[in-house]
Motif scaffolding. Structure first.
Motif, PDB file in Angstrom:
ATOM      1  N   ALA A  28       0.835  -1.209   0.000  1.00  0.00           N
ATOM      2  CA  ALA A  28       0.000   0.000   0.000  1.00  0.00           C
ATOM      3  C   ALA A  28       0.866   1.254   0.000  1.00  0.00           C
ATOM      4  O   ALA A  28       0.502   2.270  -0.605  1.00  0.00           O
ATOM      5  CB  ALA A  28      -0.940  -0.002   1.197  1.00  0.00           C
ATOM      6  N   SER A  29       2.011   1.186   0.665  1.00  0.00           N
ATOM      7  CA  SER A  29       2.894   2.353   0.726  1.00  0.00           C
ATOM      8  C   SER A  29       3.520   2.684  -0.628  1.00  0.00           C
ATOM      9  O   SER A  29       3.801   3.838  -0.913  1.00  0.00           O
ATOM     10  CB  SER A  29       4.008   2.126   1.748  1.00  0.00           C
ATOM     11  N   ILE A  30       3.741   1.660  -1.448  1.00  0.00           N
ATOM     12  CA  ILE A  30       4.413   1.905  -2.720  1.00  0.00           C
ATOM     13  C   ILE A  30       3.472   1.848  -3.920  1.00  0.00           C
ATOM     14  O   ILE A  30       3.924   1.922  -5.060  1.00  0.00           O
ATOM     15  CB  ILE A  30       5.586   0.923  -2.927  1.00  0.00           C
ATOM     16  N   ILE A  31       2.172   1.745  -3.665  1.00  0.00           N
ATOM     17  CA  ILE A  31       1.222   1.618  -4.783  1.00  0.00           C
ATOM     18  C   ILE A  31       1.245   2.848  -5.673  1.00  0.00           C
ATOM     19  O   ILE A  31       1.053   2.744  -6.891  1.00  0.00           O
ATOM     20  CB  ILE A  31      -0.210   1.300  -4.277  1.00  0.00           C
ATOM     21  N   ASP A  32       1.477   4.042  -5.088  1.00  0.00           N
ATOM     22  CA  ASP A  32       1.553   5.257  -5.893  1.00  0.00           C
ATOM     23  C   ASP A  32       2.680   5.168  -6.916  1.00  0.00           C
ATOM     24  O   ASP A  32       2.495   5.480  -8.094  1.00  0.00           O
ATOM     25  CB  ASP A  32       1.781   6.482  -5.015  1.00  0.00           C
ATOM     26  N   ASP A  33       3.843   4.740  -6.437  1.00  0.00           N
ATOM     27  CA  ASP A  33       5.000   4.634  -7.322  1.00  0.00           C
ATOM     28  C   ASP A  33       4.788   3.566  -8.387  1.00  0.00           C
ATOM     29  O   ASP A  33       5.178   3.746  -9.546  1.00  0.00           O
ATOM     30  CB  ASP A  33       6.260   4.332  -6.511  1.00  0.00           C
ATOM     31  N   LEU A  34       4.181   2.456  -8.005  1.00  0.00           N
ATOM     32  CA  LEU A  34       3.912   1.399  -8.976  1.00  0.00           C
ATOM     33  C   LEU A  34       2.919   1.850 -10.042  1.00  0.00           C
ATOM     34  O   LEU A  34       3.092   1.552 -11.228  1.00  0.00           O
ATOM     35  CB  LEU A  34       3.371   0.153  -8.274  1.00  0.00           C
ATOM     36  N   ALA A  35       1.883   2.573  -9.624  1.00  0.00           N
ATOM     37  CA  ALA A  35       0.888   3.054 -10.588  1.00  0.00           C
ATOM     38  C   ALA A  35       1.513   4.047 -11.552  1.00  0.00           C
ATOM     39  O   ALA A  35       1.228   4.007 -12.757  1.00  0.00           O
ATOM     40  CB  ALA A  35      -0.285   3.694  -9.853  1.00  0.00           C
ATOM     41  N   ASP A  36       2.375   4.931 -11.060  1.00  0.00           N
ATOM     42  CA  ASP A  36       3.046   5.880 -11.945  1.00  0.00           C
ATOM     43  C   ASP A  36       3.994   5.166 -12.909  1.00  0.00           C
ATOM     44  O   ASP A  36       4.082   5.525 -14.078  1.00  0.00           O
ATOM     45  CB  ASP A  36       3.814   6.920 -11.121  1.00  0.00           C
ATOM     46  N   ALA A  37       4.702   4.155 -12.401  1.00  0.00           N
ATOM     47  CA  ALA A  37       5.635   3.415 -13.245  1.00  0.00           C
ATOM     48  C   ALA A  37       4.893   2.635 -14.335  1.00  0.00           C
ATOM     49  O   ALA A  37       5.389   2.499 -15.449  1.00  0.00           O
ATOM     50  CB  ALA A  37       6.467   2.460 -12.408  1.00  0.00           C
ATOM     51  N   LEU A  38       3.713   2.143 -14.014  1.00  0.00           N
ATOM     52  CA  LEU A  38       2.927   1.400 -14.998  1.00  0.00           C
ATOM     53  C   LEU A  38       2.159   2.319 -15.938  1.00  0.00           C
ATOM     54  O   LEU A  38       1.569   1.868 -16.910  1.00  0.00           O
ATOM     55  CB  LEU A  38       1.961   0.447 -14.295  1.00  0.00           C
ATOM     56  N   GLY A  39       2.145   3.616 -15.612  1.00  0.00           N
ATOM     57  CA  GLY A  39       1.474   4.573 -16.481  1.00  0.00           C
ATOM     58  C   GLY A  39      -0.026   4.632 -16.307  1.00  0.00           C
ATOM     59  O   GLY A  39      -0.744   5.011 -17.220  1.00  0.00           O
ATOM     60  N   ASP A  40      -0.509   4.252 -15.151  1.00  0.00           N
ATOM     61  CA  ASP A  40      -1.950   4.267 -14.895  1.00  0.00           C
ATOM     62  C   ASP A  40      -2.239   5.020 -13.594  1.00  0.00           C
ATOM     63  O   ASP A  40      -2.449   4.414 -12.544  1.00  0.00           O
ATOM     64  CB  ASP A  40      -2.487   2.848 -14.803  1.00  0.00           C
ATOM     65  N   PRO A  41      -2.250   6.351 -13.651  1.00  0.00           N
ATOM     66  CA  PRO A  41      -2.516   7.124 -12.428  1.00  0.00           C
ATOM     67  C   PRO A  41      -3.960   6.985 -11.943  1.00  0.00           C
ATOM     68  O   PRO A  41      -4.277   7.357 -10.828  1.00  0.00           O
ATOM     69  CB  PRO A  41      -2.206   8.561 -12.830  1.00  0.00           C
ATOM     70  N   GLY A  42      -4.840   6.447 -12.754  1.00  0.00           N
ATOM     71  CA  GLY A  42      -6.225   6.234 -12.346  1.00  0.00           C
ATOM     72  C   GLY A  42      -6.356   5.194 -11.243  1.00  0.00           C
ATOM     73  O   GLY A  42      -7.300   5.229 -10.467  1.00  0.00           O
TER      74      GLY A  42
END
Length: 80
Positions: A28-42
């Motif tokens: 949960a702490s790194i989900i923001d970074d993972l979403a940005d890296a995958l290109g899906d900020p939604g």
């Protein structure tokens, strides 16, 4: 394999559950970074709508995990 997992958890389901909570908190702490890296900020917005601020939720889960492990280790030390 199962014996190795039991040994890591000191034959305690409480510690095993605490490890699961810690893993969920770390994710949960790194989900923001993972979403940005995958290109899906939604994804971040969807998760935030469901559970609130993901970084705060992750930190809370990690804190709960640490407290649970410490409490269980204290009781294991008393038994032995």
């Amino acid at each position: 394999m199962l014996a190795r997992i039991k040994a890591v958890c000191l034959h305690s389901m409480t510690i095993a559950w605490s490890y699961c909570i810690a893993l969920a908190g770390a994710l949960a702490s790194i989900i923001d970074d993972l979403a940005d890296a995958l290109g899906d900020p939604g994804v971040k917005d969807q998760i935030s709508a469901a559970i609130g601020d993901v970084k705060t939720t992750g930190r809370i889960l990690l804190a709960i995990s640490v407290v649970t492990i410490i409490a269980r280790l204290r009781t294991l030390r008393r038994i032995n």
